[in-house]
Design an enzyme around this catalytic site. Structure first.
Site, short mmCIF file in Angstrom:
data_model
loop_
_atom_site.label_atom_id
_atom_site.label_comp_id
_atom_site.label_asym_id
_atom_site.label_seq_id
_atom_site.Cartn_x
_atom_site.Cartn_y
_atom_site.Cartn_z
CD GLU A 59 32.91 29.39 22.91
OE1 GLU A 59 31.89 28.91 22.37
OE2 GLU A 59 32.96 29.78 24.08
CG HIS A 60 35.06 28.24 17.33
ND1 HIS A 60 34.37 28.48 16.18
CD2 HIS A 60 35.15 29.43 17.97
CE1 HIS A 60 34.06 29.77 16.10
NE2 HIS A 60 34.51 30.37 17.19
CB THR A 61 34.98 21.95 20.92
OG1 THR A 61 34.04 22.55 21.83
CG2 THR A 61 36.38 22.39 21.28
N GLY B 94 22.96 39.39 19.85
CA GLY B 94 24.27 39.52 19.22
C GLY B 94 25.40 39.65 20.22
N GLY C 277 26.71 37.03 21.95
CA GLY C 277 27.37 35.75 22.19
C GLY C 277 26.72 34.97 23.32
CB SER D 62 22.98 31.48 22.64
OG SER D 62 22.81 30.66 21.52
CB SER E 261 19.86 33.38 17.40
OG SER E 261 20.99 32.58 17.61
CD GLU F 192 21.19 29.84 14.67
OE1 GLU F 192 22.35 29.94 14.25
OE2 GLU F 192 20.72 30.64 15.49
CG ASP G 240 24.98 28.35 20.89
OD1 ASP G 240 25.80 28.20 21.80
OD2 ASP G 240 25.22 28.98 19.85
P1 ADP Z 1 23.21 35.82 19.62
O1 ADP Z 1 22.54 34.52 19.38
O2 ADP Z 1 24.61 35.68 20.15
O3 ADP Z 1 22.42 36.74 20.48
P2 ADP Z 1 22.73 36.12 16.81
O4 ADP Z 1 23.18 37.13 15.79
O5 ADP Z 1 22.95 34.70 16.54
O6 ADP Z 1 23.36 36.55 18.21
O7 ADP Z 1 21.16 36.30 17.04
C1 ADP Z 1 20.62 37.58 17.36
C2 ADP Z 1 19.35 37.79 16.56
O8 ADP Z 1 18.30 36.91 17.04
C3 ADP Z 1 18.75 39.18 16.72
O9 ADP Z 1 19.40 40.11 15.89
C4 ADP Z 1 17.31 38.93 16.30
O10 ADP Z 1 17.21 38.88 14.89
C5 ADP Z 1 17.04 37.54 16.85
N1 ADP Z 1 16.36 37.60 18.16
C6 ADP Z 1 16.80 37.16 19.35
N2 ADP Z 1 15.90 37.40 20.34
C7 ADP Z 1 14.85 38.00 19.76
C8 ADP Z 1 13.60 38.53 20.23
N3 ADP Z 1 13.25 38.47 21.53
N4 ADP Z 1 12.79 39.12 19.32
C9 ADP Z 1 13.13 39.19 18.02
N5 ADP Z 1 14.28 38.73 17.53
C10 ADP Z 1 15.14 38.16 18.37
MG MG Z 2 23.09 33.09 17.87
#
Ligand code: ADP
Ligand code: MG
Length: 379
Positions: free
Chosen positions: A36-38, A125, A127, A129, A131, A163, A175
């Site tokens: 992690e964080h590597t 959100g 962790g 991934s 996003s 990103e 990720d």
């Molecule tokens: P993580 O990647 O750990 O889940 P992030 O804060 O990096 O957390 O990313 C979460 C964000 O990604 C959500 O708040 C949203 O904006 C976006 N996201 C992820 N999946 C979707 C989805 N299916 N539809 C719309 N937005 C999404």
């Molecule tokens: Mg993310």
């Protein structure tokens, strides 16, 4: 539980646009077993893909617009249509993730206009991934519409640009590489500097073990959290020592006091990844537990990216019989994992629930993570 998948995403597309999509692509979330964080320190990581994914149904448009819709809790949320020609960073909210990918691919001369409909079951959100699973599925969809084949290394780099430069989260390569390259029943041993990869068989069940994910439901933001600060500290340490990255250091001695714990974490964490890979290769799964716990202590005490909920999750799981536990992801919330003997799983879950209740924390969500397939085209 709602059923989510390529067919339901295609149906949502047809419901919205009146025609079937040209295709559906999907990409998984991930658990990072250790390391992690590597990644942004040019080091080692060991993620595996989880069964939860994000699907993107897509069709081309001839007017240069990108339209975005996402199925959230069963209803469709649409974003303002975006004109590719004038697309620039500053898009707010969830649309920034797919828009950022379209923006980067347009700079590569790849993207044309497109209708995109998104659905997914990766918790946001946490962790895990979500996003990057959204960005990778979007990238595969836009590449697929354009009929362009690209290497995983290029796609990973473009997603990182989306990103970093569009969404504004200074994340590394872990990720999206995990989402793109992981395979079922394996963990992906990745040397981020060289790009060298090895699929390491990872079958916890065969060893009577489970990887329990404990989602604290404390959501983090990598845009606003101390993530950028940690990253800047590592870059400063490398600069002071005249090396390309902290990966190249073997001691923190001599660095300014505030940088020493950061560098110590990265050095010890890289070593723990190598040790974990060696244990997996020689079927000594139980010995991985202490490495997970040492990783957590290092992230808590040296890198200082844990939070009370993650600490309680890890320690409650260990007290109830987990062989080891650690926070995963950027930190400041999100999820922890625990390596649990299968017969103790119910006890560990109960202990974590009780510990959270005793602290007045909201109930966490827990599930067993089994290494799943990476990203690809579904329909
Ligand atoms: P993580 O990647 O750990 O889940 P992030 O804060 O990096 O957390 O990313 C979460 C964000 O990604 C959500 O708040 C949203 O904006 C976006 N996201 C992820 N999946 C979707 C989805 N299916 N539809 C719309 N937005 C999404
Ligand atoms: Mg993310």
């Amino acid at each position: 539980m709602k059923s989510t998948g390529s067919n339901s995403t295609a149906e949502a597309f047809a419901g919205l646009h009146g025609v079937a999509p040209a295709g559906v692509w999907s990409a998984p979330g991930r658990v990072n077993l250790i390391g992690e964080h590597t990644d942004y320190n040019d080091g080692f990581v060991l993620p595996f893909a989880i069964p939860q994914r994000t699907w993107v149904a897509a069709a081309p448009r001839s007017d240069g617009l990108i339209t975005l819709a996402s199925v959230v809790d069963g209803s469709v949320v649409t974003a303002q249509p975006l004109d590719l020609a004038s697309l620039a960073p500053g898009v707010e909210g969830w649309a920034a993730y797919p828009a950022g990918v379209a923006w980067v691919l347009r700079q590569q001369g790849i993207t044309g206009g497109a209708d995109l409909v998104i659905d997914g079951d990766v918790p946001h959100g946490s962790g895990l991934s979500s996003s990057h699973s959204l960005e990778v599925a979007t990238a595969l969809g836009l590449l697929g519409l354009a009929g362009v084949e690209a290497s995983a290394a290029d796609i990973a780099k473009w997603v990182q640009q989306a990103e970093n430069d569009f969404v504004g989260a200074p994340t590394g390569l872990l990720d999206q590489t995990a989402s793109l390259c992981c395979t079922a029943a394996h963990a992906l041993f990745l040397d981020v500097r060289s790009g060298q990869q090895e699929q390491v068989p990872f079958d916890a069940a065969r060893h009577g073990l489970e990887v329990l994910v404990i989602d604290t439901r404390v959501s983090h933001s990598l845009v606003t959290s101390g993530y950028a600060e940690r990253r800047a500290g590592c870059e400063e340490a490398a600069r002071l020592r005249g090396v390309a990255a902290v990966r190249d250091l073997d001691t923190e001695a001599g660095l300014p006091d505030e940088l020493q714990p950061l560098v110590r974490h990265v050095i010890t964490e890289n070593a723990r990844v190598l040790d974990t890979v060696a244990l997996l290769r020689s079927d000594r799964y139980e010995e991985i537990g202490p490495l997970l716990s040492a990783s957590h202590a290092s992230l808590r005490d040296d890198y200082r990216v844990s939070c009370p909920e993650l600490d309680v999750a890890a320690s409650a799981a260990e007290k109830a019989g987990a062989l080891g536990a650690r926070m995963i992801g950027g930190g400041f919330g999100g999820s922890a994992i625990a390596l649990v003997p299968a017969p103790l799983r119910a006890d560990v879950e109960q202990a974590v629930l009780e510990a959270f209740a005793a602290q007045g924390f909201g109930a966490p969500r827990m599930f067993t993570a089994i290494p799943a397939a990476g990203a690809g085209r579904d329909l």
